[in-house]
Design a protein around this motif. Sequence first.
Motif, PDB file in Angstrom:
ATOM      1  N   ASP A  65       0.789  -1.332   0.080  1.00 24.03           N
ATOM      2  CA  ASP A  65       0.012  -0.040   0.098  1.00 24.03           C
ATOM      3  C   ASP A  65       0.757   1.333   0.008  1.00 24.03           C
ATOM      4  OD1 ASP A  65      -2.864   0.824   0.330  1.00 24.03           O
ATOM      5  OD2 ASP A  65      -1.742   2.085   1.921  1.00 24.03           O
ATOM      6  N   ARG A 105      -8.073  -1.903  -3.972  1.00 26.84           N
ATOM      7  CA  ARG A 105      -8.684  -1.186  -3.074  1.00 26.84           C
ATOM      8  C   ARG A 105      -8.913   0.384  -3.378  1.00 26.84           C
ATOM      9  NH1 ARG A 105      -9.527  -2.220   2.704  1.00 26.84           N
ATOM     10  NH2 ARG A 105      -9.630  -0.538   3.695  1.00 26.84           N
ATOM     11  N   HIS A 106      -7.762   0.587  -4.047  1.00 29.52           N
ATOM     12  CA  HIS A 106      -7.657   2.191  -4.415  1.00 29.52           C
ATOM     13  C   HIS A 106      -8.428   2.644  -5.953  1.00 29.52           C
ATOM     14  CE1 HIS A 106      -5.322   3.638  -1.045  1.00 29.52           C
ATOM     15  NE2 HIS A 106      -4.857   2.525  -0.945  1.00 29.52           N
TER      16      HIS A 106
ATOM     17  N   GLU B 153       1.005  -8.922   8.972  1.00 25.49           N
ATOM     18  CA  GLU B 153      -0.101  -7.995   9.165  1.00 25.49           C
ATOM     19  C   GLU B 153      -0.700  -8.049  10.752  1.00 25.49           C
ATOM     20  OE1 GLU B 153      -0.643  -5.670   7.253  1.00 25.49           O
ATOM     21  OE2 GLU B 153      -0.098  -6.267   5.254  1.00 25.49           O
ATOM     22  N   GLU B 160       0.275  -0.763  15.561  1.00 20.41           N
ATOM     23  CA  GLU B 160      -0.882   0.408  14.836  1.00 20.41           C
ATOM     24  C   GLU B 160      -1.657   0.600  15.889  1.00 20.41           C
ATOM     25  OE1 GLU B 160      -1.335   1.551  11.379  1.00 20.41           O
ATOM     26  OE2 GLU B 160       0.598   0.863  10.657  1.00 20.41           O
ATOM     27  N   GLY B 224     -13.724  -4.100   8.079  1.00 18.53           N
ATOM     28  CA  GLY B 224     -12.382  -3.295   7.794  1.00 18.53           C
ATOM     29  C   GLY B 224     -12.371  -2.062   8.119  1.00 18.53           C
ATOM     30  N   ASP B 230      -7.756   7.237   6.602  1.00 21.09           N
ATOM     31  CA  ASP B 230      -6.882   6.841   5.411  1.00 21.09           C
ATOM     32  C   ASP B 230      -7.501   5.423   4.847  1.00 21.09           C
ATOM     33  OD1 ASP B 230      -5.054   6.035   3.735  1.00 21.09           O
ATOM     34  OD2 ASP B 230      -3.468   6.308   4.941  1.00 21.09           O
ATOM     35  N   ARG B 231      -7.950   5.487   3.589  1.00 17.81           N
ATOM     36  CA  ARG B 231      -8.630   4.378   3.120  1.00 17.81           C
ATOM     37  C   ARG B 231      -7.770   3.185   2.843  1.00 17.81           C
ATOM     38  NH1 ARG B 231     -11.146   4.586  -3.146  1.00 17.81           N
ATOM     39  NH2 ARG B 231     -12.213   2.722  -2.934  1.00 17.81           N
ATOM     40  N   SER B 232      -6.479   3.548   3.098  1.00 20.85           N
ATOM     41  CA  SER B 232      -5.447   2.457   2.979  1.00 20.85           C
ATOM     42  C   SER B 232      -5.507   1.489   4.310  1.00 20.85           C
ATOM     43  CB  SER B 232      -4.204   2.937   3.179  1.00 20.85           C
ATOM     44  OG  SER B 232      -3.867   3.927   1.896  1.00 20.85           O
ATOM     45  N   ARG B 233      -5.968   1.996   5.328  1.00 23.11           N
ATOM     46  CA  ARG B 233      -5.820   1.140   6.537  1.00 23.11           C
ATOM     47  C   ARG B 233      -7.084   0.234   6.702  1.00 23.11           C
ATOM     48  NH1 ARG B 233      -2.105   3.153  10.081  1.00 23.11           N
ATOM     49  NH2 ARG B 233      -0.814   4.765   8.842  1.00 23.11           N
ATOM     50  N   GLY B 234      -6.888  -0.575   7.644  1.00 16.18           N
ATOM     51  CA  GLY B 234      -7.932  -1.792   7.800  1.00 16.18           C
ATOM     52  C   GLY B 234      -7.825  -2.695   6.920  1.00 16.18           C
ATOM     53  N   GLN B 235      -6.813  -2.800   6.056  1.00 18.44           N
ATOM     54  CA  GLN B 235      -6.507  -3.946   5.124  1.00 18.44           C
ATOM     55  C   GLN B 235      -6.143  -5.279   5.734  1.00 18.44           C
ATOM     56  OE1 GLN B 235      -5.050  -2.759   0.920  1.00 18.44           O
ATOM     57  NE2 GLN B 235      -4.458  -1.106   2.090  1.00 18.44           N
TER      58      GLN B 235
END
Lengths: 188, 298
Positions: A65, A105-106, B153, B160, B224, B230-235
């Motif tokens: 990411d 995802r993006h 992760e 985190e 998630g 941030d849209r990136s998080r929770g993956q």
Amino acid sequence: MMNHIDLSSVLRRTLACDLYSNLVTRPTGAAVRGQIEEMLEDSGPRALTVIDFSHVSMIDLSCADEVVAKLLLRYGAGTSSQEAYFLLRGVTEHHHDAIEAVLERHELIAALEEDDGVRLIGTLSEDERQAWDAACSLGEGGAEAADVAMRMGCEASVAEDVLETLCRRRVMMHVDDRFVAVGTSRDG
Amino acid sequence: MTTVNTVPPSLDDHSFEQVLEQLAPVPADAKILLDARHARWASPFGLTALLTLAQTRTERPAFAVPELEDTASYWARAGFFHHAESLYDLHGSYPKKWDGGESNSLLDITAIAKSSDVHDVVGRVQTRAKQIIASELHLDTKAIIGFTMTLSEICQNILEHAGQGGWVAVQSYRWTKRLGRRVVVIAVCDAGLGFRKSLESSPGHLPTSRWDDAAALEEAVIRGVSRYRDRSRGQGLAGARNYVGRWNGKLSVRSGTARISIVPSWDDDPPLVEGLAPFQGSQVQVIIPESVSGTDRA
């Protein structure tokens, strides 16, 4: 201008350690991306950068990411003064799932170099895929919208719109009024 | 006065609840003795949860070590006593020497406190995971890649969200009692913020009418949601959920008073358990079973 970035070298510099070949954790990914962005600053207004995964053992989602998605987001959003294109090289099954997951995802796409050519991974429409395939099949000198339209079986204006979208998404570039798919030209 | 709490003979994620139930009425600053003299076996979850439990106590607890030599030896080889010495007053006889990495486990109990710890864990596990997952669990190469990614992760969740360090252990063993097959198990435990408090710290957090530990786990594990905008998080947990789904595994996440699980067909745990005895922080377990006649291959 064309750059080649060996991610494992960047990783070693980032961690100041030769022991690790895995791209894992978000802070590591952010630091690696930071180094890539620094390198790109000296690349001129338009550059194609090969991101080489060949010597990276694996990459996790967080790192993918930070390294891949955020790099593409930054240079694909139109907020950067640089026209930067990226080609992913050396991607194996040890990297593929993580990269594809963050692209999806993006809603991003990336050009991926493989033994038999360059293909797109991530989120793309059927029109985009057809236009890409058509442009690639027309050779490394690039293609005109009319030729792509013929292969797609649509109006030239429709093909041109799709090709422009691929340009905005940084997987296609304008070269002398022609559309060239990233990674397919002899010059990169 | 010291409160004595008995550690069950077989300590795993389920039987650990007995320890927590005994402790529920005991204030955090009360002196306790965990009596593990009759313990015979502990899963990676059991061992890492015992270390985590000590971190939830304001008064340093005491711990009576297993009397059975084999058990004490096994716990020592897994690194339990090495770490427990700094958290508990240990009573009884146990092997003092820990070679670190000499046991049969995939990863001895390891502290996770910073990003480089995750690099270290992934590097150490990679080679042995490859061998065990392919030759003992008979799973595809893709399962090995996903396993290391999942481990990374889940460990990062501590960095985190916990606000303090935690513990990870990975073991492979034959799970005769419940499955009759070999499994590889990841356990990651911390005594940090826990999911509810972590999500509550999000700037845009609006608690629903039913906002509790179970709701927080549903948000984080199923939807998630992360405390970051941030849209990136929770993956990370989403990736772990996909991984266990693909390889017929089980994911359990316990936090506060609830536990949520992605339950495979071979297990009969309820997907969501509420009203458990409170346990600070977050405790995650991933179980990947041996494939039977190739049916679990993706």
